[in-house]
Design an enzyme around this catalytic site. Structure first.
Site, PDB file in Angstrom:
ATOM      1  N   ASN A 217       0.845  -1.203   0.000  1.00  0.00           N
ATOM      2  CA  ASN A 217       0.000   0.000   0.000  1.00  0.00           C
ATOM      3  C   ASN A 217       0.880   1.253   0.000  1.00  0.00           C
ATOM      4  O   ASN A 217       2.101   1.155   0.004  1.00  0.00           O
ATOM      5  CB  ASN A 217      -0.962  -0.026   1.192  1.00  0.00           C
ATOM      6  N   ASP A 286      -4.636  -6.107   5.173  1.00  0.00           N
ATOM      7  CA  ASP A 286      -5.703  -6.897   5.789  1.00  0.00           C
ATOM      8  C   ASP A 286      -5.705  -8.330   5.262  1.00  0.00           C
ATOM      9  O   ASP A 286      -6.197  -9.238   5.925  1.00  0.00           O
ATOM     10  CB  ASP A 286      -7.062  -6.237   5.515  1.00  0.00           C
ATOM     11  N   LYS A 296       7.949 -18.382 -10.023  1.00  0.00           N
ATOM     12  CA  LYS A 296       7.288 -17.261 -10.695  1.00  0.00           C
ATOM     13  C   LYS A 296       6.081 -17.764 -11.492  1.00  0.00           C
ATOM     14  O   LYS A 296       6.214 -18.717 -12.274  1.00  0.00           O
ATOM     15  CB  LYS A 296       8.304 -16.574 -11.619  1.00  0.00           C
ATOM     16  N   PRO A 312      -3.996 -11.452  10.668  1.00  0.00           N
ATOM     17  CA  PRO A 312      -4.450 -11.127  12.028  1.00  0.00           C
ATOM     18  C   PRO A 312      -4.573  -9.616  12.193  1.00  0.00           C
ATOM     19  O   PRO A 312      -3.771  -8.868  11.628  1.00  0.00           O
ATOM     20  CB  PRO A 312      -3.339 -11.686  12.937  1.00  0.00           C
ATOM     21  N   PHE A 330      -4.676   3.931  14.352  1.00  0.00           N
ATOM     22  CA  PHE A 330      -4.872   4.947  13.322  1.00  0.00           C
ATOM     23  C   PHE A 330      -6.016   4.502  12.414  1.00  0.00           C
ATOM     24  O   PHE A 330      -6.218   3.301  12.219  1.00  0.00           O
ATOM     25  CB  PHE A 330      -3.596   5.123  12.492  1.00  0.00           C
ATOM     26  N   LYS A 344     -14.395   2.258  14.833  1.00  0.00           N
ATOM     27  CA  LYS A 344     -13.170   1.452  14.928  1.00  0.00           C
ATOM     28  C   LYS A 344     -12.615   1.435  16.350  1.00  0.00           C
ATOM     29  O   LYS A 344     -12.096   0.417  16.816  1.00  0.00           O
ATOM     30  CB  LYS A 344     -12.119   2.044  13.976  1.00  0.00           C
TER      31      LYS A 344
HETATM   32  O1  C5P Z   1      -9.080  -1.723  10.246  1.00  0.00           O
HETATM   33  P1  C5P Z   1      -8.085  -0.725   9.792  1.00  0.00           P
HETATM   34  O2  C5P Z   1      -6.984  -1.312   8.944  1.00  0.00           O
HETATM   35  O3  C5P Z   1      -8.651   0.505   9.169  1.00  0.00           O
HETATM   36  O4  C5P Z   1      -7.425  -0.206  11.173  1.00  0.00           O
HETATM   37  C1  C5P Z   1      -6.280   0.569  11.234  1.00  0.00           C
HETATM   38  C2  C5P Z   1      -5.583   0.357  12.555  1.00  0.00           C
HETATM   39  O5  C5P Z   1      -5.481  -1.028  12.830  1.00  0.00           O
HETATM   40  C3  C5P Z   1      -4.155   0.853  12.525  1.00  0.00           C
HETATM   41  O6  C5P Z   1      -3.823   1.260  13.825  1.00  0.00           O
HETATM   42  C4  C5P Z   1      -3.380  -0.376  12.082  1.00  0.00           C
HETATM   43  O7  C5P Z   1      -2.023  -0.309  12.497  1.00  0.00           O
HETATM   44  C5  C5P Z   1      -4.143  -1.482  12.776  1.00  0.00           C
HETATM   45  N1  C5P Z   1      -4.158  -2.779  12.068  1.00  0.00           N
HETATM   46  C6  C5P Z   1      -3.539  -3.877  12.626  1.00  0.00           C
HETATM   47  N2  C5P Z   1      -3.576  -5.091  11.989  1.00  0.00           N
HETATM   48  C7  C5P Z   1      -4.235  -5.239  10.823  1.00  0.00           C
HETATM   49  C8  C5P Z   1      -4.882  -4.127  10.240  1.00  0.00           C
HETATM   50  C9  C5P Z   1      -4.827  -2.923  10.882  1.00  0.00           C
HETATM   51  O8  C5P Z   1      -2.932  -3.755  13.704  1.00  0.00           O
HETATM   52  N3  C5P Z   1      -4.249  -6.410  10.233  1.00  0.00           N
END
Ligand code: C5P
Length: 406
Positions: A217, A286, A296, A312, A330, A344
């Site tokens: 990302n 995610d 490859k 996770p 965040f 959230k």
């Molecule tokens: O659910 P979302 O990705 O929008 O949430 C963002 C927050 O969750 C951030 O603090 C990010 O570091 C944390 N996060 C995490 N593990 C994930 C996805 C997001 O700790 N797999």
């Protein structure tokens, strides 16, 4: 682990505005500017007319690497970095040397040149390092100006006592450059989180598809790195776990480089025991590929599909299994900031969430950011500013709320 002294002198990302007024000690601020830059600071120099009689603007231009500012009413200068921009740019304003005349004008709120004007216009800390003949320093007019300035929150460093350029002996000597440097470095070390253990994640994660391809990302890691720097300066014992970035790690206690979300998850679990605060500034993927192809993937005429499985949710897991750790997440949103962030905060069981808008040139990969911060029963908006001062303000909010919860 980094040497504490070096960490203390790391001035990278710091915007320091050096004001120079008319006094023989002006030559010493040339050395100060040079040393500040060696320690990583960005320096802008503003000279009064009097200062130009002692050292040329060209000298300061050469050592600061920036054009020197001097005129308040110069339309070309104002079109570039004018007095308000300079006042906003500065994290710290130091006037070295500060003459009796400058102190008198500043104490009485005069705004008759660039330096006094921006000293009135800035919200940054203003520090004066006085230097003048010992009789001038001890004169009751100078003493009451000094007292008045201090009452209004201006800091004085020095003067020192000793032999003077005019041949007299007494108080009025400029502090030596190493002492000024030490004071400047210390002024960024607030001690607000002294001894607190803070774990911070930063940057993106990279999820492999095959040995040569991956998805990721747009996170640059800048916000997380700025937070790590601000937390270390506030006295926290910082562990920074970072996905791949192009940044130089700040001076923290422990730095761990990771690649994928699963790596970051493991690194967090390893580092978690004994932590007081967890800040999840990383943009964790995610999803990951269910199976990473060992070779490859070959191209053919057919479309292919990748099966993605959930990673996770690291911060939610920390909040659930280690409720004594203060968790700060965040939320990077493209829309509906307020509602999404609050949802959230609850869904992940966090103590605080900092939300910002991303996309269309905002949030990721840019140097400025705006944050709306929410916690149980409170909220605060930090206006648009560079990521380092923003991080300092967020660290202050975290420290205050963490103390309240404790
Ligand atoms: O659910 P979302 O990705 O929008 O949430 C963002 C927050 O969750 C951030 O603090 C990010 O570091 C944390 N996060 C995490 N593990 C994930 C996805 C997001 O700790 N797999």
């Amino acid at each position: 682990m980094n040497n504490a002294k070096n960490a203390m002198k790391n001035l990278s990302n710091k915007h320091i505005l050096v004001g120079v007024t008319g006094g023989i000690a002006a030559y010493k601020s040339v050395e100060l500017v040079r040393r500040l830059r060696e320690h990583g600071a960005e320096v802008q120099v503003v000279m009064t007319e009097g200062a130009k009689a002692f050292v040329t603007p060209l000298t300061f231009q050469a050592v600061s690497g920036q054009p020197v500012h001097g005129d308040l009413l110069d339309p070309t200068a104002e079109a570039g970095m004018g007095h308000i921009e300079l006042a906003r740019w500065a994290d710290l304003v130091v006037v070295v040397p500060a003459s009796a005349n400058f102190m008198a004008r500043f104490a009485h709120g005069m705004a008759d040149d660039l330096l006094t004007t921006l000293c009135l216009a800035t919200t940054a800390r203003v520090v004066l390092a006085p230097a003048m003949n010992q009789q001038m320093w001890q004169h009751s007019a100078t003493q009451s100006n000094a007292a008045l300035l201090q009452q209004r929150g201006v800091t004085l460093w020095g003067p020192a006592s000793g032999s003077q350029a005019c041949g007299e002996v007494g108080p009025g000597r400029l502090l030596e450059v190493p002492d000024l440097l030490e004071h400047i470095a210390n002024s960024f070390n607030t001690g607000l989180l002294a001894g607190i253990k803070m774990l911070i994640t930063a940057g993106p994660t990279i999820e492999a598809i095959d040995p040569v391809r991956y998805f990721t990302n747009r996170s640059s890691g800048k916000m997380g790195y700025a937070l790590a720097q601000a937390a270390a300066e506030a006295g926290a014992i910082v562990t920074l776990i970072s996905g791949p970035t192009h940044l130089t790690p700040p001076a923290v206690h422990h730095f761990v480089a990771v690649t994928s979300a699963l790596d970051m998850h493991q690194a967090v679990l390893d580092a978690l025991p004994g932590q007081d605060i967890y800040v999840g500034a990383a943009a964790v993927a995610d999803y990951r590929c269910e199976n990473i192809a060992p070779h490859k993937l070959k191209k053919s005429d057919k479309d292919i599909s990748l099966t993605l499985v959930r990673n996770p949710d690291i911060i939610a897991e920390v909040a659930k299994h280690s409720p004594h750790i203060y968790t700060v997440g965040f939320a990077a949103q493209t829309e509906d900031l307020d509602a999404q962030a609050k949802a959230k905060l609850v869904a992940k069981g966090l103590d605080m969430i900092a939300a910002n808008v991303v996309g269309e040139g905002k949030g990721f990969q840019v140097d400025h950011n705006t944050l709306s911060v929410y916690w149980q029963g409170g909220q605060h908006t930090l206006p648009t500013m560079a990521k380092y001062p923003l991080a300092c303000q967020l660290i202050q909010l975290i420290a205050r709320n963490y103390e309240t919860k404790r």
